[in-house]
Design a protein around this motif. Structure first.
Motif, PDB file in Angstrom:
ATOM      1  N   THR A 192       0.826  -1.204   0.000  1.00  0.00           N
ATOM      2  CA  THR A 192       0.000   0.000   0.000  1.00  0.00           C
ATOM      3  C   THR A 192       0.861   1.256   0.000  1.00  0.00           C
ATOM      4  O   THR A 192       0.620   2.205  -0.764  1.00  0.00           O
ATOM      5  CB  THR A 192      -0.918   0.005   1.234  1.00  0.00           C
ATOM      6  OG1 THR A 192      -1.720  -1.177   1.226  1.00  0.00           O
ATOM      7  CG2 THR A 192      -1.817   1.227   1.244  1.00  0.00           C
ATOM      8  N   GLY A 239       1.450   4.268  -2.863  1.00  0.00           N
ATOM      9  CA  GLY A 239       1.291   5.680  -2.520  1.00  0.00           C
ATOM     10  C   GLY A 239       2.501   6.501  -2.912  1.00  0.00           C
ATOM     11  O   GLY A 239       2.379   7.617  -3.437  1.00  0.00           O
ATOM     12  N   TRP A 294      -8.251  -1.657  -4.745  1.00  0.00           N
ATOM     13  CA  TRP A 294      -8.565  -0.254  -4.975  1.00  0.00           C
ATOM     14  C   TRP A 294      -9.383  -0.137  -6.262  1.00  0.00           C
ATOM     15  O   TRP A 294      -9.248  -0.960  -7.177  1.00  0.00           O
ATOM     16  CB  TRP A 294      -7.287   0.566  -5.141  1.00  0.00           C
ATOM     17  CG  TRP A 294      -6.462   0.720  -3.905  1.00  0.00           C
ATOM     18  CD1 TRP A 294      -6.703   0.165  -2.681  1.00  0.00           C
ATOM     19  CD2 TRP A 294      -5.253   1.466  -3.770  1.00  0.00           C
ATOM     20  NE1 TRP A 294      -5.724   0.525  -1.793  1.00  0.00           N
ATOM     21  CE2 TRP A 294      -4.813   1.321  -2.438  1.00  0.00           C
ATOM     22  CE3 TRP A 294      -4.502   2.248  -4.636  1.00  0.00           C
ATOM     23  CZ2 TRP A 294      -3.668   1.927  -1.956  1.00  0.00           C
ATOM     24  CZ3 TRP A 294      -3.356   2.860  -4.166  1.00  0.00           C
ATOM     25  CH2 TRP A 294      -2.941   2.710  -2.848  1.00  0.00           C
ATOM     26  N   ALA A 325      -8.197   4.725  -9.109  1.00  0.00           N
ATOM     27  CA  ALA A 325      -7.540   5.338  -7.952  1.00  0.00           C
ATOM     28  C   ALA A 325      -6.131   5.799  -8.264  1.00  0.00           C
ATOM     29  O   ALA A 325      -5.649   6.767  -7.677  1.00  0.00           O
ATOM     30  CB  ALA A 325      -7.515   4.347  -6.779  1.00  0.00           C
ATOM     31  N   THR A 363      -5.010   9.811  -3.695  1.00  0.00           N
ATOM     32  CA  THR A 363      -4.703   8.384  -3.595  1.00  0.00           C
ATOM     33  C   THR A 363      -3.676   8.093  -2.516  1.00  0.00           C
ATOM     34  O   THR A 363      -3.730   7.057  -1.843  1.00  0.00           O
ATOM     35  CB  THR A 363      -4.203   7.873  -4.958  1.00  0.00           C
ATOM     36  OG1 THR A 363      -5.281   7.966  -5.906  1.00  0.00           O
ATOM     37  CG2 THR A 363      -3.749   6.428  -4.883  1.00  0.00           C
ATOM     38  N   SER A 410      -3.403   9.285   0.321  1.00  0.00           N
ATOM     39  CA  SER A 410      -3.981   9.227   1.665  1.00  0.00           C
ATOM     40  C   SER A 410      -4.337   7.797   2.055  1.00  0.00           C
ATOM     41  O   SER A 410      -4.414   7.468   3.248  1.00  0.00           O
ATOM     42  CB  SER A 410      -5.221  10.119   1.749  1.00  0.00           C
ATOM     43  OG  SER A 410      -6.252   9.649   0.887  1.00  0.00           O
ATOM     44  N   ARG A 411      -4.561   6.932   1.061  1.00  0.00           N
ATOM     45  CA  ARG A 411      -4.837   5.525   1.338  1.00  0.00           C
ATOM     46  C   ARG A 411      -3.649   4.836   1.994  1.00  0.00           C
ATOM     47  O   ARG A 411      -3.805   3.804   2.655  1.00  0.00           O
ATOM     48  CB  ARG A 411      -5.183   4.792   0.043  1.00  0.00           C
ATOM     49  CG  ARG A 411      -6.457   5.256  -0.653  1.00  0.00           C
ATOM     50  CD  ARG A 411      -6.607   4.607  -2.026  1.00  0.00           C
ATOM     51  NE  ARG A 411      -7.865   4.952  -2.663  1.00  0.00           N
ATOM     52  CZ  ARG A 411      -8.981   4.228  -2.579  1.00  0.00           C
ATOM     53  NH1 ARG A 411      -8.979   3.104  -1.868  1.00  0.00           N
ATOM     54  NH2 ARG A 411     -10.085   4.609  -3.180  1.00  0.00           N
ATOM     55  N   ALA A 412      -2.454   5.406   1.792  1.00  0.00           N
ATOM     56  CA  ALA A 412      -1.241   4.760   2.286  1.00  0.00           C
ATOM     57  C   ALA A 412      -0.926   5.112   3.730  1.00  0.00           C
ATOM     58  O   ALA A 412      -0.128   4.412   4.369  1.00  0.00           O
ATOM     59  CB  ALA A 412      -0.052   5.140   1.399  1.00  0.00           C
TER      60      ALA A 412
END
Length: 423
Positions: A153, A157, A192, A196, A216, A218-220
Motif C-alpha cells: 500500500t 502511494g 482499490w 484510484a 490516492t 492518503s490511502r497509504a
C-alpha cells in the motif's frame, strides 16, 4: 499476484538516459529513485529526526541490499526518443519559446548554436541531449510480491506521489519530465478502484496549498503508520517545530499554489511565462548598460559580489552553485582553502505545468527544510579560471532567506492576474 499495467503519457520533455547524449531511455531505476524520495517525504512526519527508523521504513517498503523489494516494476517497451536540437517547443527562431524554455532547461541540457549566415538562420539555444517528447506513451508494469500488504500500500502511494508531484529524469524541479497516469489494465491493485491510480485533474492542484498525502496517497497513511510502529516509532505525528533536515510532507513545512489569472492553452505557454517570471524574480535590478535582454542583474551581483563589506547572499537560498561568469561563482562547500570540496544544494522551489487539453496552470511548491543542514558546510565566493578557481570570501545564506524567497514566489504567482514579477 498478476501484473498490472499503468499507461503513462509524457506531458513535458523527459530527459532520462545513461549518459549517452544520443539516446534516451526511461529506466525503472529512475522511477524507483523518485519513489524513494517521496517515500522518505511521506515517512518524515512519523520518523522525525530518527534517520535510522526512516531507513528501516524505506527498506521494508522498497527493499534493500538484504531484502527483495515487495513491488516489482517493468517497462516492456521504450517510448520513442528524439535528438532534434530545435523541436517545436524550442524553435531556432528567436522567440519566447527558445529564450525562456531554454532558461529553465539550463546549461546542462542546452548550448548556444551560432548564427548560420549561409542559410540565413539566426543564432539560438539548442538541446544537446536526446529526450522523450511530449505525447509519447509507454507502459509501466507493476507486480506486488510477498504478503506484506502494508508495504504494498505504501509503495503504491509513493509511486503515485512521485508521478503526480515529481516526474522522471532531469530538471523535474523546473517543469520537465512530467508524467500523467492515463489508464490501468490487468485488474485493480489491493482492491482499490481502477481509477484510484490515475493522475488527478487541474482542480486537485488548484486546491493544494501544502504537501500532504492527499488523494490516492492518503490511502497509504494507515499502512505507513503501522509500518512505523513496527519500526519502533511512537504512535504520534512529529510536529517538526524546527525546519526538517530533509524534505517532509507537512501542512506547515511545505507551501504550494497554482498560478492566478486565466489558464494557459498548453504546457509550452506555462513554461514560457514561468521562465520569464523566474528570471525577473531572481534578477530584479534594472541595468540599462548591459548588452543583452532583459536588461536586469541580481542584487547580489551588484551589491554583494562587488562589495567586500557585504556578505548577505539571499539568492543562494534558491539553490547552489550560482555561476555569474567564467571566473566568478558561488558554491556551498566543505572545508577551507585549496582542499575545500564544492557541493550542490538543490533548489527548494519546484515548478510543474499541470492540466490537460487547453487548460493549464503553473503549479509551484517547496519543502521548507534547513538550507544547510550540516554545520561544517559553508557558502563562499569562488574566483579564477577553469580548474584554477579558488575559494574566496565567505557569504551568508540562511534558512530564513530560502523560505522567504519561495514564499514570495508562490504568493506572487498565485495572486497575480497577469505577470507577477515581470515589469
Amino acid at each position: 499476484m498478476p501484473w498490472t499495467t499503468l499507461r503513462l503519457r509524457v506531458e513535458t520533455p523527459l530527459f532520462c538516459g545513461d549518459g549517452d547524449p544520443t539516446s534516451a531511455q526511461v529506466r525503472v531505476s529512475s522511477i524507483r529513485g523518485g519513489m524513494h524520495f517521496w517515500l522518505r517525504a511521506m515517512a518524515g512526519v512519523l520518523a522525525g529526526k530518527d534517520l535510522d527508523a526512516l531507513r528501516r521504513i524505506e527498506n521494508r517498503v522498497l527493499g534493500s541490499t538484504e531484502a527483495v523489494s515487495p513491488i516489482r516494476l517493468r517497462i516492456p517497451a521504450q517510448p520513442r526518443f528524439s535528438t532534434e536540437p530545435f523541436p517545436d517547443f524550442l524553435p531556432r527562431a528567436q522567440s519566447p519559446n527558445n529564450k525562456w524554455i531554454s532558461y529553465l532547461l539550463g546549461p546542462g541540457l542546452t548550448a548556444w548554436e551560432p548564427r548560420d549566415q549561409r542559410k540565413g538562420l539566426p543564432g539560438a539555444t539548442k538541446i544537446t541531449r536526446a529526450f522523450t517528447p511530449p505525447g509519447e506513451e509507454f507502459d509501466l508494469r507493476i507486480k506486488l510480491v510477498g504478503e506484506d500488504r502494508d508495504a504494498h500500500t505504501v509503495a503504491l502511494g509513493a509511486l503515485w506521489m512521485s508521478l503526480v508531484f515529481g516526474g522522471i529524469g532531469a530538471r523535474t524541479r523546473r517543469g520537465f519530465g512530467g508524467i500523467r497516469i492515463t489508464g490501468v489494465e490487468g485488474g485493480s491493485l489491493l482492491d482499490w478502484p481502477e481509477n484510484a491510480l490515475l493522475s488527478p485533474g487541474l482542480d486537485f492542484y488548484e486546491n493544494t496549498k501544502s504537501l500532504w498525502p492527499s488523494g490516492t496517497a492518503s490511502r497509504a497513511m494507515p499502512a505507513l503508520m503501522a509500518i512505523a510502529e513496527k519500526a519502533g516509532l511512537p504512535k504520534r505525528v512529529h510536529d517538526w517545530s524546527a525546519p526538517p533536515t530533509y524534505p517532509v510532507l507537512s501542512k506547515t513545512r511545505t507551501v504550494a499554489g497554482v498560478s492566478g489569472g486565466g489558464t494557459f492553452p498548453d504546457w509550452v505557454n506555462v513554461l514560457i511565462q514561468a521562465g520569464e517570471e523566474l528570471r525577473h524574480f531572481r534578477a530584479s535590478e534594472f541595468t540599462p548598460q548591459v548588452m543583452y535582454s532583459p536588461k536586469v542583474k541580481t542584487r547580489e551581483w551588484l551589491e554583494v559580489v562587488h562589495d567586500e563589506d557585504r556578505d548577505d547572499f539571499a539568492l543562494g537560498g534558491l539553490g547552489l552553485p550560482i555561476v555569474f561568469k567564467k571566473d566568478t561563482e558561488v558554491h556551498a562547500d566543505r572545508g577551507e582553502g585549496q582542499e575545500a570540496e564544492t557541493l550542490r544544494r538543490a533548489s527548494p522551489l519546484w515548478l510543474r505545468p499541470v492540466g490537460e487539453g487547453d487548460e493549464w496552470r503553473l503549479f509551484s511548491f517547496a519543502f521548507l527544510t534547513e538550507f544547510l543542514p550540516e554545520e561544517e558546510v559553508g557558502v563562499h565566493l569562488w574566483r579564477g579560471q577553469g580548474g584554477g578557481k579558488r575559494q574566496s570570501r565567505e557569504l551568508t545564506v540562511t534558512t530564513e532567506d530560502s523560505h522567504a524567497l519561495v514564499r514570495e514566489w508562490i504568493e506572487g504567482i498565485t495572486e497575480a492576474e497577469g505577470t507577477a514579477f515581470v515589469p
